[in-house]
Design an enzyme around this catalytic site. Structure first.
Site, PDB file in Angstrom:
ATOM      1  N   CYS A  28     -35.495  42.687 -80.663  1.00 42.71           N
ATOM      2  CA  CYS A  28     -34.320  43.380 -81.185  1.00 42.71           C
ATOM      3  C   CYS A  28     -34.643  43.937 -82.565  1.00 42.71           C
ATOM      4  CB  CYS A  28     -33.142  42.407 -81.264  1.00 42.71           C
ATOM      5  SG  CYS A  28     -31.615  43.132 -81.851  1.00 42.71           S
TER       6      CYS A  28
ATOM      7  N   HIS B 108     -28.391  44.373 -73.106  1.00 43.40           N
ATOM      8  CA  HIS B 108     -28.701  43.973 -74.476  1.00 43.40           C
ATOM      9  C   HIS B 108     -27.828  44.756 -75.467  1.00 43.40           C
ATOM     10  CE1 HIS B 108     -31.631  42.748 -77.729  1.00 43.40           C
ATOM     11  NE2 HIS B 108     -31.061  43.795 -78.294  1.00 43.40           N
ATOM     12  N   GLU B 109     -27.762  46.078 -75.293  1.00 44.54           N
ATOM     13  CA  GLU B 109     -26.980  46.902 -76.219  1.00 44.54           C
ATOM     14  C   GLU B 109     -25.482  46.649 -76.066  1.00 44.54           C
ATOM     15  OE1 GLU B 109     -28.619  48.107 -78.586  1.00 44.54           O
ATOM     16  OE2 GLU B 109     -30.543  47.865 -77.578  1.00 44.54           O
TER      17      GLU B 109
ATOM     18  N   HIS C  66     -24.409  43.773 -78.063  1.00 45.04           N
ATOM     19  CA  HIS C  66     -24.197  44.096 -79.491  1.00 45.04           C
ATOM     20  C   HIS C  66     -22.772  44.570 -79.743  1.00 45.04           C
ATOM     21  CE1 HIS C  66     -27.996  43.485 -81.483  1.00 45.04           C
ATOM     22  NE2 HIS C  66     -28.650  44.184 -80.566  1.00 45.04           N
TER      23      HIS C  66
END
Length: 178
Positions: free
Chosen positions: A102, A144-145, A148
């Site tokens: 990351c 993953h994004e 966030h």
């Protein structure tokens, strides 16, 4: 375009749920998306979410370089893409461990369980609805994004923090840890 400063783990913006984008076609969002793509590419990343550049809004950009694609029909390279106000849901229960890094946690990598296949929908840079299903590397990047945008960093998803290490050591020994 401008290179943006990347928030690192410990900054509160990374731990909050990002706000929906009210006007996805605004000049501010267009500028943010262009700057995020430039920042992602400059940093050598494959994804970047707005909270990572100190903007608490539901936007992320991603790409799949040829070197990261398996070449399978459902795992092809793609240039920079954007999703605004996305929603991602798993398709099925199958998961796989993926080695992740990351830009907000520089120098570290860890094995993270991710859904093998996802469905998504959101808006593109023109404010038009986009939707689809993904698997392979791009499904991993999108999950993953999306995390966030919900204040989740990949170590929070890990089942075993013993499967986390520095980039150099993971490159040398990481496959043995999966």
């Amino acid at each position: 375009m401008t290179l943006l400063k990347i928030a690192r783990m410990g900054h509160p913006v990374l731990l909050r749920r990002a706000a929906p984008v009210e006007d996805p076609t605004s000049a501010d969002i267009a500028r943010l998306v262009a700057d995020m793509i430039e920042t992602m590419e400059d940093a050598g990343g494959v994804g970047l979410a707005a909270p990572q550049v100190h903007r608490s809004c539901r936007v992320f950009v991603y790409r799949v370089p040829a070197a990261r694609s398996t070449g399978a029909p459902d795992d092809l390279p793609c240039g920079p893409q954007v999703l605004i106000n996305p929603h991602i849901t798993p398709v099925g229960d199958e998961t796989v461990l993926r080695l992740e890094g990351c830009l907000s946690i520089p120098g570290l990598r860890g094995w993270v369980p991710r859904h093998t296949r996802i469905a998504y929908h959101g808006l593109d840079a023109r404010g038009q609805r986009v939707e689809g299903t993904e698997s392979g590397f791009v499904a991993n990047v999108m999950q993953h994004e999306y995390d966030h945008l919900n204040g989740i960093l990949y170590p929070m998803r890990m089942n075993d923090l013993g499967k986390m290490g520095f980039d150099t050591e993971m490159a040398r020994y990481g496959e043995q840890q999966a």
